[in-house]
Design a protein around this motif. Sequence first.
Motif, PDB file in Angstrom:
ATOM      1  N   GLY A 236       0.816  -1.212   0.000  1.00 10.98           N
ATOM      2  CA  GLY A 236       0.000   0.000   0.000  1.00 10.98           C
ATOM      3  C   GLY A 236       0.849   1.261   0.000  1.00 10.98           C
ATOM      4  O   GLY A 236       0.574   2.222  -0.736  1.00 10.98           O
TER       5      GLY A 236
ATOM      6  N   TYR B   2      -5.797  -2.006   3.684  1.00 12.52           N
ATOM      7  CA  TYR B   2      -4.601  -2.254   2.872  1.00 12.52           C
ATOM      8  C   TYR B   2      -4.614  -3.682   2.342  1.00 12.52           C
ATOM      9  O   TYR B   2      -4.216  -3.935   1.194  1.00 12.52           O
ATOM     10  CB  TYR B   2      -3.341  -2.005   3.707  1.00 12.52           C
ATOM     11  CG  TYR B   2      -2.876  -0.570   3.695  1.00 12.52           C
ATOM     12  CD1 TYR B   2      -1.588  -0.242   3.277  1.00 12.52           C
ATOM     13  CD2 TYR B   2      -3.700   0.471   4.085  1.00 12.52           C
ATOM     14  CE1 TYR B   2      -1.144   1.068   3.263  1.00 12.52           C
ATOM     15  CE2 TYR B   2      -3.274   1.780   4.085  1.00 12.52           C
ATOM     16  CZ  TYR B   2      -1.998   2.070   3.664  1.00 12.52           C
ATOM     17  OH  TYR B   2      -1.567   3.372   3.642  1.00 12.52           O
TER      18      TYR B   2
ATOM     19  N   HIS C  67      -7.158  -3.776  -0.470  1.00 16.98           N
ATOM     20  CA  HIS C  67      -6.646  -3.089  -1.652  1.00 16.98           C
ATOM     21  C   HIS C  67      -5.642  -3.958  -2.400  1.00 16.98           C
ATOM     22  O   HIS C  67      -5.676  -4.053  -3.645  1.00 16.98           O
ATOM     23  CB  HIS C  67      -5.993  -1.765  -1.239  1.00 16.98           C
ATOM     24  CG  HIS C  67      -5.437  -0.978  -2.383  1.00 16.98           C
ATOM     25  ND1 HIS C  67      -4.147  -1.146  -2.846  1.00 16.98           N
ATOM     26  CD2 HIS C  67      -5.988  -0.027  -3.182  1.00 16.98           C
ATOM     27  CE1 HIS C  67      -3.930  -0.343  -3.861  1.00 16.98           C
ATOM     28  NE2 HIS C  67      -5.031   0.364  -4.089  1.00 16.98           N
TER      29      HIS C  67
ATOM     30  N   ILE D  96      -8.902  -5.162  -4.708  1.00 15.32           N
ATOM     31  CA  ILE D  96      -9.200  -3.954  -5.489  1.00 15.32           C
ATOM     32  C   ILE D  96      -8.138  -3.689  -6.541  1.00 15.32           C
ATOM     33  O   ILE D  96      -8.439  -3.543  -7.739  1.00 15.32           O
ATOM     34  CB  ILE D  96      -9.370  -2.746  -4.550  1.00 15.32           C
ATOM     35  CG1 ILE D  96     -10.533  -2.982  -3.581  1.00 15.32           C
ATOM     36  CG2 ILE D  96      -9.579  -1.477  -5.355  1.00 15.32           C
ATOM     37  CD1 ILE D  96     -10.701  -1.874  -2.567  1.00 15.32           C
ATOM     38  N   ASN D  97      -6.880  -3.610  -6.119  1.00 17.15           N
ATOM     39  CA  ASN D  97      -5.829  -3.226  -7.053  1.00 17.15           C
ATOM     40  C   ASN D  97      -5.637  -4.246  -8.185  1.00 17.15           C
ATOM     41  O   ASN D  97      -5.457  -3.842  -9.347  1.00 17.15           O
ATOM     42  CB  ASN D  97      -4.511  -3.019  -6.305  1.00 17.15           C
ATOM     43  CG  ASN D  97      -3.585  -2.076  -7.038  1.00 17.15           C
ATOM     44  OD1 ASN D  97      -4.035  -1.142  -7.703  1.00 17.15           O
ATOM     45  ND2 ASN D  97      -2.285  -2.303  -6.928  1.00 17.15           N
TER      46      ASN D  97
ATOM     47  N   ILE E  29      -9.074   5.778  -5.635  1.00 16.80           N
ATOM     48  CA  ILE E  29      -9.171   4.524  -4.877  1.00 16.80           C
ATOM     49  C   ILE E  29      -8.164   4.519  -3.730  1.00 16.80           C
ATOM     50  O   ILE E  29      -8.476   4.102  -2.605  1.00 16.80           O
ATOM     51  CB  ILE E  29      -8.943   3.322  -5.814  1.00 16.80           C
ATOM     52  CG1 ILE E  29     -10.099   3.219  -6.811  1.00 16.80           C
ATOM     53  CG2 ILE E  29      -8.799   2.031  -5.017  1.00 16.80           C
ATOM     54  CD1 ILE E  29      -9.892   2.153  -7.873  1.00 16.80           C
ATOM     55  N   ALA E  30      -6.946   5.000  -3.993  1.00 20.98           N
ATOM     56  CA  ALA E  30      -5.924   5.023  -2.945  1.00 20.98           C
ATOM     57  C   ALA E  30      -6.302   5.977  -1.821  1.00 20.98           C
ATOM     58  O   ALA E  30      -6.069   5.687  -0.642  1.00 20.98           O
ATOM     59  CB  ALA E  30      -4.571   5.410  -3.548  1.00 20.98           C
TER      60      ALA E  30
ATOM     61  N   THR F 198      -8.935   4.127   0.327  1.00 28.43           N
ATOM     62  CA  THR F 198      -8.562   2.904   1.040  1.00 28.43           C
ATOM     63  C   THR F 198      -7.214   2.973   1.731  1.00 28.43           C
ATOM     64  O   THR F 198      -6.996   2.276   2.728  1.00 28.43           O
ATOM     65  CB  THR F 198      -8.545   1.715   0.054  1.00 28.43           C
ATOM     66  OG1 THR F 198      -7.624   1.991  -1.008  1.00 28.43           O
ATOM     67  CG2 THR F 198      -9.932   1.469  -0.515  1.00 28.43           C
TER      68      THR F 198
END
Length: 466
Positions: free
Chosen positions: A82, A127, A130, A134-135, A226-227, A230
Amino acid sequence: MTTTDASTPASPPAGTPARRAGYGALWAAVPRELGFLILTMPIAIIGLSVLSTVFFTGVGMIPIVVGIFVVVAAFYVARGFGVLELVRLRWAGRPPIAEPDWARDGRVQGFWRSTFAPFVDGHYWLYLLHTMVINPIVSVITWSLTVTWISGALAGLTGWFWQGFLPDDRRTFWLNEWIVDRVVPGNGFDYDVVAGERVLEFILGVVFALTLPYVFRGLTLLHDVIARGTLGRWRSEALEVEVAELSASRGAAVQAEDASLRRLERDIHDGPQQRLVRLQMDLATIERRLADDPDTAKALVVEARDQAREALDELRALSRGVAPPILQDRGLASALASLAARSPVPVTYDDRLGADAPLPSAIERNAYFVAAELLTNAQKHADASSIRLRIATRELGPSARVLDLWVTDDGRGGASAVAGHGLAGLDERVRGLRGQLVVDSPVGGPTIIGAHIPYRPEPTPPPSLQ
């Protein structure tokens, strides 16, 4: 240089809107954004592979206790990926995203507390989400669009050249012919479909090239949004930090005010009060001896006059710590000009306040006190032959400004904001205003001290109608 930070940002805050970038600026950012986007999916896949292996291995081993520590390791792996995402976004030209305060509430104190803190910290779970979910999903989409746009632009713009070296194309479907038939049904156009295909590909290449910076910016912004949701610090944490800073500033202001009052009380007691007591005693002695010993009484009158003059001089010196009437009547610029004119050491006064909205009275009063104290220090301790006093304001945001006050002398230097000294009191006063005190005083001089105090301009009252 010694800088005493008091929670005043040296640059505009994150919420300050930036100037709108033009098309040329978008193209200038393409290399950085391309580097970010093209590496996103490989990094996301690596993160997914590593983190999934560690996390699910730990979950499976929880019954034998060791798995708990493996899961904790997975949390820290997620945190590492992250943080890497935040760093990459910053390299891509995006505004910095504040990381969570991992050490808030003292949770890192002690081995067991720091070990099990990730289980109760929502940031670690975000994290983890993500990096594992997500990522990878978003990166596949953005990476595919990135490759598509680059390929479309390069192939369309250069296809007319290199396609001529390929073997004869025996395909039966031509996109340009299909489009023409749909636009003009039943047409009898007789043209070279191969050449038409090259023209169509070139047009599409131009479209892809012209829209490429917008697509790259949009994809980068998607990752940025998004970052921030999250991986960034929560708004509640920012409020906690602000409340803590306000509490510290209030405490510093109270301590500075208390110290100033105590010092003023001590100075009055040790100086003018003692002289006035002696003056009262001398006057009583003069009253007793005036009739029978006029010569002694005359000598005592001279001494009493000297005591009165010295007491008056000391009161004038102490009054520099009290706002003069000129400050209230004519403002900070005139008050500082008067202060500079009364200095026994030549002072060059540089007034750059301008004619903008008036300063708040509290800011003017404290700025005057700071300037008076700095000038006094330069006169008493720096052995200076000249002093420069500069006052100015600058923009900090759409509705915030900073008052910059600089005092420079050519004295012997060596000044520092050490506890128990005058600069420490100024430091507390400036921090009480959520400001910043900067001290640059190498041995041998010169000494440069700056006070930077943020404020919100007071609205200018409308002109009265006659």
